[in-house]
Design a protein around this motif. Structure first.
Motif, PDB file in Angstrom:
ATOM      1  N   LEU A   1       0.870  -1.184   0.000  1.00  0.00           N
ATOM      2  CA  LEU A   1       0.000   0.000   0.000  1.00  0.00           C
ATOM      3  C   LEU A   1       0.903   1.228   0.000  1.00  0.00           C
ATOM      4  N   VAL A   2       0.986   1.905  -1.143  1.00  0.00           N
ATOM      5  CA  VAL A   2       1.889   3.056  -1.256  1.00  0.00           C
ATOM      6  C   VAL A   2       1.391   3.962  -2.373  1.00  0.00           C
ATOM      7  N   GLY A   3       1.766   5.239  -2.298  1.00  0.00           N
ATOM      8  CA  GLY A   3       1.444   6.162  -3.379  1.00  0.00           C
ATOM      9  C   GLY A   3       0.792   7.451  -2.945  1.00  0.00           C
ATOM     10  N   THR A   4       0.147   7.453  -1.769  1.00  0.00           N
ATOM     11  CA  THR A   4      -0.564   8.669  -1.365  1.00  0.00           C
ATOM     12  C   THR A   4       0.381   9.833  -1.105  1.00  0.00           C
ATOM     13  N   ASN A   5       1.619   9.548  -0.702  1.00  0.00           N
ATOM     14  CA  ASN A   5       2.571  10.635  -0.454  1.00  0.00           C
ATOM     15  C   ASN A   5       3.137  11.211  -1.748  1.00  0.00           C
ATOM     16  N   ASN A   6       3.144  10.417  -2.812  1.00  0.00           N
ATOM     17  CA  ASN A   6       3.515  10.979  -4.116  1.00  0.00           C
ATOM     18  C   ASN A   6       2.512  12.061  -4.513  1.00  0.00           C
ATOM     19  N   ALA A   7       1.238  11.797  -4.203  1.00  0.00           N
ATOM     20  CA  ALA A   7       0.201  12.784  -4.510  1.00  0.00           C
ATOM     21  C   ALA A   7       0.278  13.966  -3.556  1.00  0.00           C
ATOM     22  N   GLY A   8       0.305  13.680  -2.264  1.00  0.00           N
ATOM     23  CA  GLY A   8       0.175  14.730  -1.266  1.00  0.00           C
ATOM     24  C   GLY A   8       1.400  15.604  -1.112  1.00  0.00           C
ATOM     25  N   HIS A   9       2.589  15.004  -1.179  1.00  0.00           N
ATOM     26  CA  HIS A   9       3.807  15.792  -0.954  1.00  0.00           C
ATOM     27  C   HIS A   9       4.213  16.573  -2.200  1.00  0.00           C
ATOM     28  N   ARG A  10       3.928  15.996  -3.357  1.00  0.00           N
ATOM     29  CA  ARG A  10       4.553  16.539  -4.572  1.00  0.00           C
ATOM     30  C   ARG A  10       3.548  16.670  -5.713  1.00  0.00           C
ATOM     31  N   MET A  11       2.363  16.172  -5.505  1.00  0.00           N
ATOM     32  CA  MET A  11       1.340  16.156  -6.551  1.00  0.00           C
ATOM     33  C   MET A  11       1.868  15.567  -7.851  1.00  0.00           C
ATOM     34  N   ASP A  12       2.547  14.420  -7.717  1.00  0.00           N
ATOM     35  CA  ASP A  12       2.996  13.698  -8.911  1.00  0.00           C
ATOM     36  C   ASP A  12       1.808  13.406  -9.817  1.00  0.00           C
ATOM     37  N   LYS A  13       2.057  13.374 -11.098  1.00  0.00           N
ATOM     38  CA  LYS A  13       1.026  12.931 -12.033  1.00  0.00           C
ATOM     39  C   LYS A  13       0.654  11.489 -11.704  1.00  0.00           C
ATOM     40  N   ALA A  14      -0.609  11.154 -11.902  1.00  0.00           N
ATOM     41  CA  ALA A  14      -1.069   9.792 -11.612  1.00  0.00           C
ATOM     42  C   ALA A  14      -0.241   8.758 -12.362  1.00  0.00           C
ATOM     43  N   GLU A  15       0.124   9.072 -13.592  1.00  0.00           N
ATOM     44  CA  GLU A  15       0.903   8.136 -14.398  1.00  0.00           C
ATOM     45  C   GLU A  15       2.267   7.863 -13.779  1.00  0.00           C
ATOM     46  N   ASP A  16       2.870   8.905 -13.176  1.00  0.00           N
ATOM     47  CA  ASP A  16       4.196   8.745 -12.574  1.00  0.00           C
ATOM     48  C   ASP A  16       4.117   7.896 -11.304  1.00  0.00           C
ATOM     49  N   THR A  17       3.135   8.177 -10.457  1.00  0.00           N
ATOM     50  CA  THR A  17       2.960   7.364  -9.250  1.00  0.00           C
ATOM     51  C   THR A  17       2.704   5.913  -9.623  1.00  0.00           C
ATOM     52  N   ALA A  18       1.853   5.702 -10.621  1.00  0.00           N
ATOM     53  CA  ALA A  18       1.541   4.341 -11.063  1.00  0.00           C
ATOM     54  C   ALA A  18       2.789   3.634 -11.588  1.00  0.00           C
TER      55      ALA A  18
END
Length: 221
Positions: A99-116
Motif C-alpha cells: 500500500l503506497v502512493g498517497t505521499n507521491n500525490a500529497g507531498h509533490r502532486m505527482d502525475k497519476a501516471e508517474d505514481t503508477a
C-alpha cells in the motif's frame, strides 16, 4: 536528449533523521525472525500497525510471522531504495501486502501516471527478489473529506491505472476504500481525523476487509 525518469522511479532515501535508523532496525528485526510468512510494505498507514493498529496486529498478523515494513512519509522512490538495500533479502514470505502512493500525490502532486509507474517498478523489483511470493496490491486509500477534492481525485486516478497490474496469479488487486467512506463518498473525522490516516478504530475494519483475501493467498503461497 533522453527523457528524464520521474522522481517516483528514482530510488532515494528520505532525508529525515529517523529514517535510516529505522531501516537498519527493520533489517535487524527481519534477520532475527525465525521465519517471515507475511510482509506489509508501505508508508505511514502501514507503519501505524505498530501504534494505532497494534492491538489488531497482535490478533491478526503476529501469529502469522508478519513483518511490518511501513515508513512514515514514504513515496514510491523511498520504497524502491529500501528494496535495493536489503529489506526483503534472504526471506521468502508467502504473501506481501503493498500500500503506497498517497505521499507521491500529497507531498509533490505527482502525475497519476508517474505514481503508477513507481508502483509498477516496486512490483517488478518484488517479482525479481521474491519470485515465490504472492503480492496483494491495495488501492491507495481515499484522502480529503470530499470526493471532489484534488488529492482524492489524484489517488483515484492512480487506482484506475494500478488495478490493471493484477494478473490474479502472482499479483492481486483489492480496493477496500468503501470501508472508509459514507454513502456520499465523504470521509468523516471519526474515520480519519486528518482525512488521510485511518484512526485507531479503523484498523479492525482494515484487517477485516482484507482477511478473506489474506487467508486464501496465504493458503496458496
Amino acid at each position: 536528449m533522453t527523457k528524464e525518469w520521474p522522481l517516483a522511479l528514482r530510488p532515494a532515501p528520505q532525508d529525515t533523521v529517523w529514517w535510516l535508523p529505522r531501516h537498519e532496525e527493520k533489517l535487524a528485526e527481519k534477520n532475527a525472525m525465525e521465519k517471515v510468512d507475511l510482509v506489509f510494505l508501505g508508508d505511514s498507514i502501514t507503519q501505524a500497525w505498530e501504534k494505532e493498529g497494534a492491538d489488531v496486529w497482535q490478533v491478526f498478523y503476529q501469529p502469522r510471522s508478519a513483518l511490518n515494513l511501513g515508513f512514515n512519509g514514504d513515496k514510491t522512490e523511498n520504497v524502491l531504495w529500501r528494496l535495493a538495500h536489503g529489506e526483503v533479502d534472504n526471506i521468502q514470505p508467502r504473501l506481501l501486502v503493498l500500500l503506497v502512493g498517497t505521499n507521491n500525490a500529497g507531498h509533490r502532486m505527482d502525475k497519476a501516471e508517474d505514481t503508477a509507474l513507481g508502483i509498477k517498478q516496486i512490483l517488478s523489483v518484488l517479482a525479481e527478489k521474491l519470485p515465490q511470493t504472492k503480492l496483494l496490491l491495495l488501492a491507495i486509500f481515499p484522502r480529503s473529506a470530499k470526493p471532489t477534492q484534488k488529492l482524492r481525485i489524484l489517488n483515484n486516478e492512480v487506482n484506475q491505472i494500478i488495478c490493471s497490474y493484477a494478473d490474479d496469479e502472482r499479483v492481486f488487486f483489492r480496493d477496500i476504500n468503501h470501508v472508509f467512506l459514507d454513502e456520499e463518498g465523504r470521509i468523516t473525522s471519526d474515520v480519519m481525523n486528518d482525512f488521510l490516516h485511518p484512526n485507531a478504530s479503523q484498523y479492525q475494519l482494515f484487517a477485516e476487509a482484507i482477511e478473506s483475501t489474506i487467508v486464501s493467498l496465504l493458503a496458496e503461497g
